[in-house]
Design an enzyme around this catalytic site. Sequence first.
Site, short mmCIF file in Angstrom:
data_model
loop_
_atom_site.label_atom_id
_atom_site.label_comp_id
_atom_site.label_asym_id
_atom_site.label_seq_id
_atom_site.Cartn_x
_atom_site.Cartn_y
_atom_site.Cartn_z
CE1 TYR A 179 0.22 -3.63 -6.09
CE2 TYR A 179 -0.10 -2.34 -4.11
CZ TYR A 179 -0.61 -2.94 -5.23
OH TYR A 179 -1.95 -2.87 -5.50
CB SER A 196 -3.01 -3.67 0.73
OG SER A 196 -2.32 -2.78 -0.12
CE LYS A 251 -5.02 -9.43 -5.10
NZ LYS A 251 -5.08 -8.20 -5.88
CB THR A 302 0.01 -7.30 -6.39
OG1 THR A 302 -0.73 -7.74 -5.25
CG2 THR A 302 -0.94 -6.79 -7.45
CG HIS A 356 -5.52 -4.67 -9.03
ND1 HIS A 356 -4.22 -4.92 -8.72
CD2 HIS A 356 -5.92 -3.73 -8.15
CE1 HIS A 356 -3.83 -4.15 -7.72
NE2 HIS A 356 -4.87 -3.43 -7.34
#
Length: 384
Positions: free
Chosen positions: A160, A136, A276, A186, A300
């Site tokens: 992100y 991440s 995602k 995401t 999520h």
Amino acid sequence: MVRRRLPRWSEFEPLLRPERIPLNPTERRLSRVHTIPDLRKIAARRVPRAVFDYTDGAAEREISLRRARNAFTRVEFHPQALHDVSNPDTSTTVFGERWALPFALAPTGFTRMMHHEGELAAARAAQQAGVTFSLSTMGTASIEEVAAVAPDADKWFQLYVWKDRAAGKDLLERARTAGYKALLLTVDTPVGGARMRDVRNGLTVPPALTPATVLDAAIHPAWWFNLLTTEPLSFASLHEWRGTVAELVNTMFDPTVTFADIEWLRAAWPGPLLLKGIQTVADARAAVDHGADGIVISTHGGRQLDRAVAPLEVLPRIADAVAALALGARACLVGRAFLYGLMAGGERGVGQAISILGEEIARTLQLLGVRSIGELNRSHVSLR
Ligand SMILES: Cc1cc2nc3c(=O)[nH]c(=O)nc-3n(C[C@H](O)[C@H](O)[C@H](O)COP(=O)(O)O)c2cc1C
């Protein structure tokens, strides 16, 4: 009237099987684990309450999370009798890579809070099992460190989009250079969800020393010792942060991101690009139209918009619209299951979570009368 006698030693002896008790404490803890809920129970005892709740919890009233789990109780299998299932093949192919199991470890933030080895432990366990690891943007190990400890693992990077686009591009370049294969963008996080457990627990990253946490240190001394005697928490990509998770998310994330951003990302990332957090047929189509190579139907883990759909329930419709296995997915991402393992027993615990899921998948294939993942189709499963 029953006639009784004293048993002879020779009859008694074979019934006595002394249990081997592992000397290593982690191994000893894990030797009593048979399911993911067993790992969760141990996890809850091993880490501070606020850390467990951050992992276990979801947004607002956690309705999405409960519905998503309940949806799995609706699954109904239709086994086919009398097939040779002596060697079940649990592997599948995703973007040309052969995966040993049809799931990858999901990207998760702050993983070193759950266990001091965090992403490095999880990536090593993933490599060992032939499972893909996703790092991440909010991960607590750097892109390069994860690549160095798990050079042979298939690795994905999760992005992100930040207010600072150039910083995002920089991360992509580093991930590409370090050999990460696919990019997960995401899209369900324009702002942070309201994680009420974190709000009530006053969770900050890193956890602040307050009277409550000092008390907690008395209950979880090993966790605190490991936190304080290893490198301070820092991020895969950002500078050190002190504050609540919600403050961090709302400082970093950009609520102005649109599908137009997919185009520059597409140009900046040569490998497979997945969105995602897609939850509707229309967005799945739009993702494909804008050049995405794949989508992850996800809420999520119920941590963003509460009352968002149960992914399993929308999956068949979305799969009909944009491509298809069984109810529709080629593979899935697993989040909390591996994190419970990590909290319960570091790298070994993640390994155990992966093998529990792997064994469940192999046994289910066999009981369904199916030899391989590729043979699964909608005749094998429906939702009641
Ligand atoms: C503790 C935790 C942290 C997470 N952090 C991220 C993240 O940084 N980026 C992201 O895209 N998804 C994140 N997720 C969502 C997961 O990638 C995944 O979608 C979700 O966990 C799947 O549900 P499951 O935990 O029930 O398997 C996080 C989930 C958890 C539980």
